[in-house]
Design a protein around this motif. Structure first.
Motif, PDB file in Angstrom:
ATOM      1  N   ASP A   1       0.866  -1.178   0.000  1.00  0.00           N
ATOM      2  CA  ASP A   1       0.000   0.000   0.000  1.00  0.00           C
ATOM      3  C   ASP A   1       0.906   1.232   0.000  1.00  0.00           C
ATOM      4  O   ASP A   1       1.396   1.665   1.043  1.00  0.00           O
ATOM      5  CB  ASP A   1      -0.898  -0.021   1.232  1.00  0.00           C
ATOM      6  CG  ASP A   1      -1.887   1.128   1.255  1.00  0.00           C
ATOM      7  OD1 ASP A   1      -1.756   2.081   0.454  1.00  0.00           O
ATOM      8  OD2 ASP A   1      -2.808   1.081   2.093  1.00  0.00           O
ATOM      9  N   VAL A   2       1.135   1.773  -1.171  1.00  0.00           N
ATOM     10  CA  VAL A   2       2.079   2.890  -1.336  1.00  0.00           C
ATOM     11  C   VAL A   2       1.627   4.119  -0.557  1.00  0.00           C
ATOM     12  O   VAL A   2       2.444   4.804   0.070  1.00  0.00           O
ATOM     13  CB  VAL A   2       2.260   3.226  -2.839  1.00  0.00           C
ATOM     14  CG1 VAL A   2       3.161   4.429  -3.024  1.00  0.00           C
ATOM     15  CG2 VAL A   2       2.798   2.022  -3.593  1.00  0.00           C
TER      16      VAL A   2
ATOM     17  N   GLY B   1       8.494   6.817  15.220  1.00  0.00           N
ATOM     18  CA  GLY B   1       7.080   6.500  15.282  1.00  0.00           C
ATOM     19  C   GLY B   1       6.486   6.017  13.980  1.00  0.00           C
ATOM     20  O   GLY B   1       5.292   5.879  13.857  1.00  0.00           O
ATOM     21  N   MET B   2       7.305   5.788  12.966  1.00  0.00           N
ATOM     22  CA  MET B   2       6.785   5.304  11.700  1.00  0.00           C
ATOM     23  C   MET B   2       6.479   3.820  11.834  1.00  0.00           C
ATOM     24  O   MET B   2       7.361   3.001  11.990  1.00  0.00           O
ATOM     25  CB  MET B   2       7.819   5.524  10.586  1.00  0.00           C
ATOM     26  CG  MET B   2       8.082   6.980  10.275  1.00  0.00           C
ATOM     27  SD  MET B   2       9.500   7.263   9.231  1.00  0.00           S
ATOM     28  CE  MET B   2       9.356   6.047   7.996  1.00  0.00           C
ATOM     29  N   GLY B   3       5.211   3.450  11.812  1.00  0.00           N
ATOM     30  CA  GLY B   3       4.823   2.057  11.983  1.00  0.00           C
ATOM     31  C   GLY B   3       4.670   1.356  10.650  1.00  0.00           C
ATOM     32  O   GLY B   3       4.530   1.985   9.625  1.00  0.00           O
ATOM     33  N   GLY B   4       4.693   0.040  10.649  1.00  0.00           N
ATOM     34  CA  GLY B   4       4.493  -0.645   9.390  1.00  0.00           C
ATOM     35  C   GLY B   4       4.628  -2.137   9.501  1.00  0.00           C
ATOM     36  O   GLY B   4       4.784  -2.682  10.578  1.00  0.00           O
ATOM     37  N   SER B   5       4.543  -2.770   8.366  1.00  0.00           N
ATOM     38  CA  SER B   5       4.595  -4.220   8.319  1.00  0.00           C
ATOM     39  C   SER B   5       5.950  -4.734   7.874  1.00  0.00           C
ATOM     40  O   SER B   5       6.407  -5.753   8.320  1.00  0.00           O
ATOM     41  CB  SER B   5       3.524  -4.715   7.352  1.00  0.00           C
ATOM     42  OG  SER B   5       2.280  -4.261   7.758  1.00  0.00           O
ATOM     43  N   GLU B   6       6.582  -4.049   6.969  1.00  0.00           N
ATOM     44  CA  GLU B   6       7.888  -4.462   6.464  1.00  0.00           C
ATOM     45  C   GLU B   6       8.820  -3.255   6.551  1.00  0.00           C
ATOM     46  O   GLU B   6       8.444  -2.136   6.230  1.00  0.00           O
ATOM     47  CB  GLU B   6       7.802  -4.901   4.995  1.00  0.00           C
ATOM     48  CG  GLU B   6       6.885  -6.073   4.761  1.00  0.00           C
ATOM     49  CD  GLU B   6       7.353  -7.340   5.439  1.00  0.00           C
ATOM     50  OE1 GLU B   6       8.564  -7.536   5.537  1.00  0.00           O
ATOM     51  OE2 GLU B   6       6.500  -8.118   5.852  1.00  0.00           O
ATOM     52  N   TYR B   7      10.052  -3.498   6.961  1.00  0.00           N
ATOM     53  CA  TYR B   7      11.035  -2.415   7.082  1.00  0.00           C
ATOM     54  C   TYR B   7      12.180  -2.687   6.135  1.00  0.00           C
ATOM     55  O   TYR B   7      12.707  -3.774   6.111  1.00  0.00           O
ATOM     56  CB  TYR B   7      11.602  -2.343   8.503  1.00  0.00           C
ATOM     57  CG  TYR B   7      10.589  -1.949   9.525  1.00  0.00           C
ATOM     58  CD1 TYR B   7      10.395  -0.621   9.839  1.00  0.00           C
ATOM     59  CD2 TYR B   7       9.816  -2.908  10.162  1.00  0.00           C
ATOM     60  CE1 TYR B   7       9.461  -0.249  10.787  1.00  0.00           C
ATOM     61  CE2 TYR B   7       8.866  -2.533  11.106  1.00  0.00           C
ATOM     62  CZ  TYR B   7       8.702  -1.207  11.413  1.00  0.00           C
ATOM     63  OH  TYR B   7       7.787  -0.848  12.340  1.00  0.00           O
ATOM     64  N   LEU B   8      12.558  -1.681   5.387  1.00  0.00           N
ATOM     65  CA  LEU B   8      13.750  -1.767   4.550  1.00  0.00           C
ATOM     66  C   LEU B   8      14.661  -0.633   4.926  1.00  0.00           C
ATOM     67  O   LEU B   8      14.231   0.486   5.108  1.00  0.00           O
ATOM     68  CB  LEU B   8      13.393  -1.648   3.061  1.00  0.00           C
ATOM     69  CG  LEU B   8      12.576  -2.769   2.475  1.00  0.00           C
ATOM     70  CD1 LEU B   8      12.321  -2.479   1.015  1.00  0.00           C
ATOM     71  CD2 LEU B   8      13.249  -4.099   2.632  1.00  0.00           C
ATOM     72  N   ARG B   9      15.925  -0.926   5.024  1.00  0.00           N
ATOM     73  CA  ARG B   9      16.888   0.121   5.341  1.00  0.00           C
ATOM     74  C   ARG B   9      18.067  -0.046   4.430  1.00  0.00           C
ATOM     75  O   ARG B   9      18.562  -1.097   4.196  1.00  0.00           O
ATOM     76  CB  ARG B   9      17.310   0.010   6.789  1.00  0.00           C
ATOM     77  CG  ARG B   9      18.332   1.029   7.151  1.00  0.00           C
ATOM     78  CD  ARG B   9      18.644   1.030   8.577  1.00  0.00           C
ATOM     79  NE  ARG B   9      19.413  -0.188   8.854  1.00  0.00           N
ATOM     80  CZ  ARG B   9      19.830  -0.518  10.062  1.00  0.00           C
ATOM     81  NH1 ARG B   9      19.508   0.217  11.077  1.00  0.00           N
ATOM     82  NH2 ARG B   9      20.517  -1.582  10.266  1.00  0.00           N
TER      83      ARG B   9
ATOM     84  N   LEU C   1       7.047  -0.102   4.842  1.00  0.00           N
ATOM     85  CA  LEU C   1       6.113  -0.494   3.803  1.00  0.00           C
ATOM     86  C   LEU C   1       4.919  -1.198   4.421  1.00  0.00           C
ATOM     87  O   LEU C   1       5.077  -2.171   5.153  1.00  0.00           O
ATOM     88  CB  LEU C   1       6.803  -1.420   2.794  1.00  0.00           C
ATOM     89  CG  LEU C   1       8.069  -0.845   2.157  1.00  0.00           C
ATOM     90  CD1 LEU C   1       8.730  -1.889   1.281  1.00  0.00           C
ATOM     91  CD2 LEU C   1       7.753   0.407   1.358  1.00  0.00           C
ATOM     92  N   ARG C   2       3.744  -0.718   4.125  1.00  0.00           N
ATOM     93  CA  ARG C   2       2.506  -1.327   4.618  1.00  0.00           C
ATOM     94  C   ARG C   2       1.997  -2.328   3.587  1.00  0.00           C
ATOM     95  O   ARG C   2       1.949  -2.041   2.394  1.00  0.00           O
ATOM     96  CB  ARG C   2       1.424  -0.271   4.829  1.00  0.00           C
ATOM     97  CG  ARG C   2       1.769   0.746   5.873  1.00  0.00           C
ATOM     98  CD  ARG C   2       1.411   0.217   7.218  1.00  0.00           C
ATOM     99  NE  ARG C   2       1.577   1.281   8.204  1.00  0.00           N
ATOM    100  CZ  ARG C   2       1.244   1.143   9.441  1.00  0.00           C
ATOM    101  NH1 ARG C   2       0.729   0.030   9.873  1.00  0.00           N
ATOM    102  NH2 ARG C   2       1.428   2.117  10.281  1.00  0.00           N
ATOM    103  N   LYS C   3       1.639  -3.484   4.051  1.00  0.00           N
ATOM    104  CA  LYS C   3       1.069  -4.498   3.162  1.00  0.00           C
ATOM    105  C   LYS C   3      -0.332  -4.049   2.738  1.00  0.00           C
ATOM    106  O   LYS C   3      -1.086  -3.527   3.549  1.00  0.00           O
ATOM    107  CB  LYS C   3       1.008  -5.839   3.872  1.00  0.00           C
ATOM    108  CG  LYS C   3       2.377  -6.363   4.251  1.00  0.00           C
ATOM    109  CD  LYS C   3       2.257  -7.614   5.095  1.00  0.00           C
ATOM    110  CE  LYS C   3       3.620  -8.101   5.518  1.00  0.00           C
ATOM    111  NZ  LYS C   3       3.541  -9.236   6.429  1.00  0.00           N
ATOM    112  N   LYS C   4      -0.643  -4.256   1.463  1.00  0.00           N
ATOM    113  CA  LYS C   4      -1.955  -3.839   0.966  1.00  0.00           C
ATOM    114  C   LYS C   4      -3.065  -4.655   1.621  1.00  0.00           C
ATOM    115  O   LYS C   4      -4.090  -4.130   2.017  1.00  0.00           O
ATOM    116  CB  LYS C   4      -2.015  -3.975  -0.550  1.00  0.00           C
ATOM    117  CG  LYS C   4      -3.235  -3.333  -1.143  1.00  0.00           C
ATOM    118  CD  LYS C   4      -3.035  -3.034  -2.600  1.00  0.00           C
ATOM    119  CE  LYS C   4      -3.911  -1.871  -2.973  1.00  0.00           C
ATOM    120  NZ  LYS C   4      -3.375  -1.052  -3.991  1.00  0.00           N
TER     121      LYS C   4
END
Length: 109
Positions: free
Chosen positions: A35-36, A101-109, A52-55
């Motif tokens: 989910d962009v 505080g940025m929440g999400g499902s997948e993290y890329l760094r 990145l949030r999963k759709k």
């Protein structure tokens, strides 16, 4: 509880000549859609952090990051942010403490 981690430090020395500009490029074909609009990014002078949030929101984890079952040598698991399925409780935003505080499902760094 806040946890403090010490980063890996690489050091080298060279002459004061200017280094050429580096351009980085990569493409990931994720296991499922992202989910962009709900995803976030945070850029520092040294890193680009993506949350990145999963759709499609599901309780189950993805079996892997990408559609194809291939080994990506430049992608590593960030165990500082990882939470096992059976240990996950509460809001996903709690997981992202190090990203302001940025929440999400997948993290890329």
């Amino acid at each position: 509880m806040t946890s403090v981690s010490v980063p890996e430090i690489l050091w080298a020395q060279r002459s004061s000549e200017d280094e050429p500009e580096k351009i980085y490029d990569f493409k990931l074909d994720f296991f499922e859609e992202i989910d962009v609009e709900a995803s976030k990014q945070h850029q520092t002078s040294k890193s680009l952090y993506l949350v990145l949030r999963k759709k499609e929101v599901k309780l189950d984890y993805w079996p892997r990051l990408t559609k194809e079952k291939i080994r990506l040598h430049n992608v590593k698991t960030d165990f500082d942010k990882w939470v096992d399925e059976d240990e996950q409780t509460g809001d996903l935003d709690d997981i992202a403490g190090g990203l302001g505080g940025m929440g999400g499902s997948e993290y890329l760094r």
